[in-house]
Design an enzyme around this catalytic site. Sequence first.
Site, PDB file in Angstrom:
ATOM      1  N   ILE A  18       0.746  -1.232  -0.567  1.00 44.12           N
ATOM      2  CA  ILE A  18      -0.232   0.201   0.157  1.00 44.12           C
ATOM      3  C   ILE A  18       0.637   1.400  -0.290  1.00 44.12           C
ATOM      4  CG2 ILE A  18      -1.806   0.946   1.115  1.00 44.12           C
ATOM      5  CD1 ILE A  18      -2.780  -1.708   2.148  1.00 44.12           C
ATOM      6  N   SER A 142      -6.990  -0.867  10.451  1.00 51.04           N
ATOM      7  CA  SER A 142      -7.421  -2.924  10.074  1.00 51.04           C
ATOM      8  C   SER A 142      -8.824  -2.362  10.079  1.00 51.04           C
ATOM      9  CB  SER A 142      -6.440  -3.701  10.138  1.00 51.04           C
ATOM     10  OG  SER A 142      -7.025  -4.595   9.268  1.00 51.04           O
ATOM     11  N   TYR A 155      -1.772  -8.250  16.744  1.00 51.17           N
ATOM     12  CA  TYR A 155      -2.107  -7.329  16.217  1.00 51.17           C
ATOM     13  C   TYR A 155      -3.240  -5.963  16.106  1.00 51.17           C
ATOM     14  CZ  TYR A 155      -2.547  -5.968  10.783  1.00 51.17           C
ATOM     15  OH  TYR A 155      -2.642  -5.530   9.554  1.00 51.17           O
TER      16      TYR A 155
HETATM   17  N1  LIG Z   1      -2.391  -5.996   2.726  1.00 51.91           N
HETATM   18  C1  LIG Z   1      -3.620  -5.894   3.558  1.00 51.91           C
HETATM   19  O1  LIG Z   1      -4.897  -6.769   3.340  1.00 51.91           O
HETATM   20  C2  LIG Z   1      -4.228  -5.228   4.657  1.00 51.91           C
HETATM   21  C3  LIG Z   1      -4.816  -5.001   5.652  1.00 51.91           C
HETATM   22  C4  LIG Z   1      -5.552  -4.501   6.795  1.00 51.91           C
HETATM   23  C5  LIG Z   1      -4.456  -3.416   6.889  1.00 51.91           C
HETATM   24  N2  LIG Z   1      -3.486  -3.769   6.335  1.00 51.91           N
HETATM   25  C6  LIG Z   1      -2.075  -2.860   6.378  1.00 51.91           C
HETATM   26  O2  LIG Z   1      -1.275  -1.898   5.817  1.00 51.91           O
HETATM   27  C7  LIG Z   1       0.121  -1.218   6.120  1.00 51.91           C
HETATM   28  C8  LIG Z   1       1.137  -1.523   5.088  1.00 51.91           C
HETATM   29  O3  LIG Z   1       1.030  -2.861   4.661  1.00 51.91           O
HETATM   30  P1  LIG Z   1       0.833  -3.741   3.347  1.00 51.91           P
HETATM   31  O4  LIG Z   1      -0.782  -4.338   2.927  1.00 51.91           O
HETATM   32  O5  LIG Z   1       0.838  -2.748   2.191  1.00 51.91           O
HETATM   33  O6  LIG Z   1       2.029  -5.123   4.044  1.00 51.91           O
HETATM   34  P2  LIG Z   1       3.354  -5.107   3.134  1.00 51.91           P
HETATM   35  O7  LIG Z   1       3.699  -5.510   1.385  1.00 51.91           O
HETATM   36  O8  LIG Z   1       3.924  -6.671   3.941  1.00 51.91           O
HETATM   37  O9  LIG Z   1       4.145  -3.669   3.918  1.00 51.91           O
HETATM   38  C9  LIG Z   1       4.629  -3.444   4.944  1.00 51.91           C
HETATM   39  C10 LIG Z   1       5.439  -2.185   4.734  1.00 51.91           C
HETATM   40  O10 LIG Z   1       5.614  -1.925   6.169  1.00 51.91           O
HETATM   41  C11 LIG Z   1       7.509  -1.708   6.413  1.00 51.91           C
HETATM   42  N3  LIG Z   1       7.794  -2.903   8.004  1.00 51.91           N
HETATM   43  C12 LIG Z   1       6.966  -3.637   8.234  1.00 51.91           C
HETATM   44  N4  LIG Z   1       8.099  -3.744   9.301  1.00 51.91           N
HETATM   45  C13 LIG Z   1       8.869  -2.488   9.155  1.00 51.91           C
HETATM   46  C14 LIG Z   1       9.918  -2.141  10.929  1.00 51.91           C
HETATM   47  N5  LIG Z   1       9.827  -3.125  11.319  1.00 51.91           N
HETATM   48  N6  LIG Z   1      10.183  -1.190  10.552  1.00 51.91           N
HETATM   49  C15 LIG Z   1       9.589  -0.022   9.449  1.00 51.91           C
HETATM   50  N7  LIG Z   1       9.264  -0.452   8.648  1.00 51.91           N
HETATM   51  C16 LIG Z   1       8.075  -1.667   9.078  1.00 51.91           C
HETATM   52  C17 LIG Z   1       7.534  -2.861   5.094  1.00 51.91           C
HETATM   53  O11 LIG Z   1       9.050  -2.304   4.978  1.00 51.91           O
HETATM   54  P3  LIG Z   1      10.531  -2.975   5.342  1.00 51.91           P
HETATM   55  O12 LIG Z   1      10.199  -4.437   5.070  1.00 51.91           O
HETATM   56  O13 LIG Z   1      11.498  -2.889   4.099  1.00 51.91           O
HETATM   57  O14 LIG Z   1      10.397  -3.008   7.047  1.00 51.91           O
HETATM   58  C18 LIG Z   1       6.436  -2.586   4.052  1.00 51.91           C
HETATM   59  O15 LIG Z   1       6.799  -1.310   3.563  1.00 51.91           O
HETATM   60  C19 LIG Z   1       0.348  -2.217   7.190  1.00 51.91           C
HETATM   61  O16 LIG Z   1       0.053  -2.185   8.757  1.00 51.91           O
HETATM   62  C20 LIG Z   1      -1.080  -3.349   7.846  1.00 51.91           C
HETATM   63  O17 LIG Z   1      -1.247  -3.304   8.641  1.00 51.91           O
HETATM   64  C21 LIG Z   1      -2.906  -4.256   5.292  1.00 51.91           C
END
Ligand SMILES: NC(=O)c1ccc[n+]([C@@H]2O[C@H](COP(=O)([O-])OP(=O)(O)OC[C@H]3O[C@@H](n4cnc5c(N)ncnc54)[C@H](OP(=O)(O)O)[C@@H]3O)[C@@H](O)[C@H]2O)c1
Length: 265
Positions: A18, A142, A155
Amino acid sequence: MSNYKDKVIWITGASSGIGEALALQFAKQEARLILSARREEELKRVGALTKLPDLDLLILPFDLSDTSKATALAAQVMNKFGRIDILINNGGQSQRAEALETDEATERKLMEVNYFSIINITKAVLPYMIRNKCGKIVVISSVVGKFGFYLRSSYSAAKHALHGYFESLRLEIEKNGIHILMVCPGKIKTNVSVNAVGEKGKTHNVMDESHKNAMSAEECARQIMNGINNNQEEIFVGGKELAMLRIRRFFPNLFSKMIRKQNPF
Ligand SMILES: NC(=O)c1ccc[n+]([C@@H]2O[C@H](COP(=O)([O-])OP(=O)(O)OC[C@H]3O[C@@H](n4cnc5c(N)ncnc54)[C@H](OP(=O)(O)O)[C@@H]3O)[C@@H](O)[C@H]2O)c1
């Protein structure tokens, strides 16, 4: 004319999913971007895709599990851009493990990454926004920030905590012209399940079935940008899974039966 032209926007979790989609769409609208996450190479890859000149782009890697330098990071952004218009607290890590298989260290890490870090970064940025009497804070929560679900105990707890914190903060700081948007995605097609913490603190490493055909990160980013633009306080983004929120509100007994039958993956 673009609503985001020349806006200084700091996106955490910008190295994938995202956050990456948001970065690319804001860049198309000629925003000036700060991209943060742990993996510097991935941030540079996204930065190159934005095609923004160096003047309008800052790659600022850091780990959300240690935001002790939040104040220094915000100062670095101010040094380069002189202001911060929008902070998007998007970085986070999900969970795919039962509560009883999740040790305390993992629980604390999930709270650190998904809750405390977001508060720390926000508090580091707010003084500058207050000084400018304007600014927008976006928090990616979320649907499990609204109800608990299998394999998501810590979480879900962290995401619930965000609502309590930011709904309170909103009341305290809106007099300064600061707006807060809470975003509750349902299922979005990213690597969120692959990167989730599994049992014994190990990475889950599996793309959940329910994410394979979910809403794209690009569409999710588009809806978040509309939410910011329209000064909304809370938005829900996703597909048919969002129906559970309405069912819970209007038919709690039915929700209680249905939630038990949902596939955790
Ligand atoms: N996809 C879904 O279905 C969904 C649903 C509900 C909520 N969300 C929320 O949406 C947000 C984005 O997630 P996404 O779906 O895009 O998943 P994603 O592709 O796994 O992205 C997660 C991002 O967070 C970064 N991150 C994770 N741990 C970190 C840490 N310890 N320090 C700094 N950066 C960190 C990762 O970068 P690095 O690994 O490079 O650090 C990555 O850029 C999150 O808050 C997630 O909880 C997603």
